[in-house]
Design an enzyme around this catalytic site. Structure first.
Site, PDB file in Angstrom:
ATOM      1  N   LYS A  13     -53.160  37.084   2.168  1.00 13.63           N
ATOM      2  CA  LYS A  13     -52.114  37.900   0.676  1.00 13.63           C
ATOM      3  C   LYS A  13     -52.295  40.261   0.917  1.00 13.63           C
ATOM      4  CE  LYS A  13     -54.822  36.057  -2.751  1.00 13.63           C
ATOM      5  NZ  LYS A  13     -56.014  35.499  -1.761  1.00 13.63           N
ATOM      6  N   ARG A  91     -53.798  33.509 -11.571  1.00 15.14           N
ATOM      7  CA  ARG A  91     -54.834  32.231 -10.584  1.00 15.14           C
ATOM      8  C   ARG A  91     -55.294  30.919 -12.147  1.00 15.14           C
ATOM      9  NH1 ARG A  91     -57.108  35.904  -7.751  1.00 15.14           N
ATOM     10  NH2 ARG A  91     -59.088  35.592  -6.069  1.00 15.14           N
ATOM     11  N   ARG A 130     -64.482  39.771   7.340  1.00 15.00           N
ATOM     12  CA  ARG A 130     -63.398  41.005   7.220  1.00 15.00           C
ATOM     13  C   ARG A 130     -64.719  42.259   6.779  1.00 15.00           C
ATOM     14  NH1 ARG A 130     -60.331  39.501   1.338  1.00 15.00           N
ATOM     15  NH2 ARG A 130     -62.276  38.926   0.818  1.00 15.00           N
ATOM     16  N   ARG A 163     -67.506  43.254   1.817  1.00 13.45           N
ATOM     17  CA  ARG A 163     -67.662  42.846   0.107  1.00 13.45           C
ATOM     18  C   ARG A 163     -68.592  41.474  -0.032  1.00 13.45           C
ATOM     19  NH1 ARG A 163     -61.289  41.371  -1.922  1.00 13.45           N
ATOM     20  NH2 ARG A 163     -62.586  39.398  -2.135  1.00 13.45           N
ATOM     21  N   ARG A 174     -66.137  30.155  -4.465  1.00 13.64           N
ATOM     22  CA  ARG A 174     -64.628  30.346  -3.964  1.00 13.64           C
ATOM     23  C   ARG A 174     -63.029  29.417  -3.834  1.00 13.64           C
ATOM     24  NH1 ARG A 174     -64.158  35.761  -1.318  1.00 13.64           N
ATOM     25  NH2 ARG A 174     -62.413  35.879  -1.491  1.00 13.64           N
TER      26      ARG A 174
HETATM   27  P1  AP5 Z   1     -57.481  39.477   3.439  1.00 13.94           P
HETATM   28  O1  AP5 Z   1     -55.266  39.357   3.572  1.00 13.94           O
HETATM   29  O2  AP5 Z   1     -57.712  40.298   2.754  1.00 13.94           O
HETATM   30  O3  AP5 Z   1     -57.061  38.058   2.561  1.00 13.94           O
HETATM   31  P2  AP5 Z   1     -56.459  37.708   0.616  1.00 13.94           P
HETATM   32  O4  AP5 Z   1     -55.450  36.810   1.019  1.00 13.94           O
HETATM   33  O5  AP5 Z   1     -56.305  38.900   0.247  1.00 13.94           O
HETATM   34  O6  AP5 Z   1     -58.361  37.189   0.535  1.00 13.94           O
HETATM   35  P3  AP5 Z   1     -59.018  37.456  -0.686  1.00 13.94           P
HETATM   36  O7  AP5 Z   1     -60.618  37.214  -0.352  1.00 13.94           O
HETATM   37  O8  AP5 Z   1     -58.837  39.400  -0.965  1.00 13.94           O
HETATM   38  O9  AP5 Z   1     -58.203  36.797  -1.999  1.00 13.94           O
HETATM   39  P4  AP5 Z   1     -58.786  36.551  -3.130  1.00 13.94           P
HETATM   40  O10 AP5 Z   1     -57.812  35.983  -3.787  1.00 13.94           O
HETATM   41  O11 AP5 Z   1     -60.647  35.464  -3.145  1.00 13.94           O
HETATM   42  O12 AP5 Z   1     -59.898  37.439  -3.436  1.00 13.94           O
HETATM   43  P5  AP5 Z   1     -59.286  38.440  -5.259  1.00 13.94           P
HETATM   44  O13 AP5 Z   1     -60.021  40.168  -4.035  1.00 13.94           O
HETATM   45  O14 AP5 Z   1     -57.607  38.105  -5.874  1.00 13.94           O
HETATM   46  O15 AP5 Z   1     -57.367  39.112   4.560  1.00 13.94           O
HETATM   47  C1  AP5 Z   1     -58.464  38.534   4.932  1.00 13.94           C
HETATM   48  C2  AP5 Z   1     -59.378  38.448   6.427  1.00 13.94           C
HETATM   49  O16 AP5 Z   1     -58.255  37.577   7.483  1.00 13.94           O
HETATM   50  C3  AP5 Z   1     -58.561  40.044   6.706  1.00 13.94           C
HETATM   51  O17 AP5 Z   1     -60.027  40.434   7.606  1.00 13.94           O
HETATM   52  C4  AP5 Z   1     -58.103  39.742   8.170  1.00 13.94           C
HETATM   53  O18 AP5 Z   1     -57.914  40.926   8.176  1.00 13.94           O
HETATM   54  C5  AP5 Z   1     -57.760  38.809   8.040  1.00 13.94           C
HETATM   55  N1  AP5 Z   1     -56.603  38.277   8.114  1.00 13.94           N
HETATM   56  C6  AP5 Z   1     -55.443  38.446   7.803  1.00 13.94           C
HETATM   57  N2  AP5 Z   1     -54.608  37.322   7.635  1.00 13.94           N
HETATM   58  C7  AP5 Z   1     -54.300  36.368   8.881  1.00 13.94           C
HETATM   59  C8  AP5 Z   1     -53.401  36.132   9.822  1.00 13.94           C
HETATM   60  N3  AP5 Z   1     -52.630  35.855  10.212  1.00 13.94           N
HETATM   61  N4  AP5 Z   1     -54.665  35.403  11.271  1.00 13.94           N
HETATM   62  C9  AP5 Z   1     -56.011  36.318  10.994  1.00 13.94           C
HETATM   63  N5  AP5 Z   1     -56.362  37.047  10.667  1.00 13.94           N
HETATM   64  C10 AP5 Z   1     -55.929  37.000   9.138  1.00 13.94           C
HETATM   65  O19 AP5 Z   1     -60.266  38.062  -6.310  1.00 13.94           O
HETATM   66  C11 AP5 Z   1     -61.829  38.826  -6.432  1.00 13.94           C
HETATM   67  C12 AP5 Z   1     -62.729  38.117  -7.207  1.00 13.94           C
HETATM   68  O20 AP5 Z   1     -61.788  38.446  -8.804  1.00 13.94           O
HETATM   69  C13 AP5 Z   1     -62.325  36.328  -7.885  1.00 13.94           C
HETATM   70  O21 AP5 Z   1     -63.058  35.562  -6.939  1.00 13.94           O
HETATM   71  C14 AP5 Z   1     -62.755  36.366  -9.101  1.00 13.94           C
HETATM   72  O22 AP5 Z   1     -63.838  36.152  -9.585  1.00 13.94           O
HETATM   73  C15 AP5 Z   1     -61.829  37.833  -9.372  1.00 13.94           C
HETATM   74  N6  AP5 Z   1     -59.955  37.674 -10.112  1.00 13.94           N
HETATM   75  C16 AP5 Z   1     -59.214  37.791  -9.557  1.00 13.94           C
HETATM   76  N7  AP5 Z   1     -58.547  38.186 -10.152  1.00 13.94           N
HETATM   77  C17 AP5 Z   1     -58.695  36.913 -10.720  1.00 13.94           C
HETATM   78  C18 AP5 Z   1     -57.730  36.366 -12.078  1.00 13.94           C
HETATM   79  N8  AP5 Z   1     -56.443  36.536 -11.302  1.00 13.94           N
HETATM   80  N9  AP5 Z   1     -58.191  35.913 -12.686  1.00 13.94           N
HETATM   81  C19 AP5 Z   1     -59.658  35.950 -12.436  1.00 13.94           C
HETATM   82  N10 AP5 Z   1     -60.404  36.296 -11.855  1.00 13.94           N
HETATM   83  C20 AP5 Z   1     -59.267  36.501 -10.736  1.00 13.94           C
END
Ligand code: AP5
Length: 221
Positions: A13, A91, A130, A163, A174
């Site tokens: 994402k 979410r 990552r 992270r 997760r």
């Molecule tokens: P990346 O693009 O970083 O992946 P992502 O989908 O953004 O993954 P996240 O881990 O950031 O998502 P998340 O939703 O769990 O975390 P968030 O920060 O929102 O890509 C990942 C890796 O793969 C990278 O190394 C990249 O280079 C590689 N890659 C990408 N695309 C690729 C492809 N096509 N092919 C090969 N490699 C690829 O949330 C963290 C925490 O915050 C949650 O657990 C929760 O505690 C809290 N939180 C956040 N939002 C909320 C909410 N709305 N409600 C409640 N709690 C929340």
């Protein structure tokens, strides 16, 4: 144009969001980044959310929703960007309902929900490898997108971090939480005719091309 990026942890994402915001002049609202910034600044909110994030649990709706809705309202009232791109929010079904109510009140709406469908094993290897730059937000992967100098950001020279919620154990948690609390949003948005499924297993450029295709179709309707 207002978009939501949906998909499990590691679906890509954030990676796709960076491309989309530049191309379409969108404001990127990433709830995880917003919460991590609160932690880094040691605010009250940052202290309250830390334990949930480190354990791979969702932060309670009442702590996260208003923060994001306030940012969305700012984007809408400024009218300077081409719209907003939500990444990591909503979410839960409750967050989606609150989002819908806030947008209705602001006479705005979501145009499409891009659902990056990605296999579990792939997301685990993407996240455990990552590395992110807290200074400029650049994202790397130890094997597929390695920095030129180990642990150092190519773009700004900052020190890369792994992270705290990217360990295999927390990633597994997760992914469970995603299945239980976030996956039901697919049906929620399907019923509203907004869901667009994208194969997130493909490489980064191929995923971008699928998204482009959807946005071209959207522009033609
Ligand atoms: P990346 O693009 O970083 O992946 P992502 O989908 O953004 O993954 P996240 O881990 O950031 O998502 P998340 O939703 O769990 O975390 P968030 O920060 O929102 O890509 C990942 C890796 O793969 C990278 O190394 C990249 O280079 C590689 N890659 C990408 N695309 C690729 C492809 N096509 N092919 C090969 N490699 C690829 O949330 C963290 C925490 O915050 C949650 O657990 C929760 O505690 C809290 N939180 C956040 N939002 C909320 C909410 N709305 N409600 C409640 N709690 C929340």
């Amino acid at each position: 144009m207002n978009l939501v990026l949906l998909g499990p942890p590691g679906a890509g994402k954030g990676t796709q969001a960076k491309r989309l915001v530049d191309k379409y002049n969108l404001v990127h609202l990433a709830s995880g980044d917003i919460l991590r910034a609160q932690r880094a600044a040691s605010t009250d909110l940052g202290r309250q959310v830390a334990g949930y994030m480190d354990a791979g649990e969702l932060v309670p709706d009442e702590l996260v929703t208003q923060v994001i809705l306030d940012r969305i309202k700012d984007v809408i009232s400024c009218q300077q960007a081409g719209g907003f791109l939500l990444d990591g929010f909503p979410r839960t079904v409750t967050q989606s309902q609150d989002l819908d109510s806030a947008l209705e009140e602001a006479r705005s709406r979501i145009d499409a929900v891009l659902d990056l469908c990605t296999d579990r094993e792939l997301t685990i290897s993407r996240l455990t490898g990552r590395r992110s730059c807290p200074a400029c937000g650049a994202v790397y992967h130890l094997s597929s997108i390695a920095p030129k100098v180990a642990e150092t950001c190519d773009r700004c020279g900052g020190k890369l971090v792994h992270r705290s919620d990217d360990t295999e154990q927390v990633v597994q948690q997760r992914l469970e939480v995603y299945q239980q609390q976030t996956a039901p949003l697919e049906q929620y948005y399907q019923q509203r005719g907004l869901l667009r499924q994208i194969d997130g297993n493909l490489d980064i450029d191929q995923v971008s091309r699928q998204i482009e295709q959807v946005l071209v179709e959207l522009a033609g309707t």
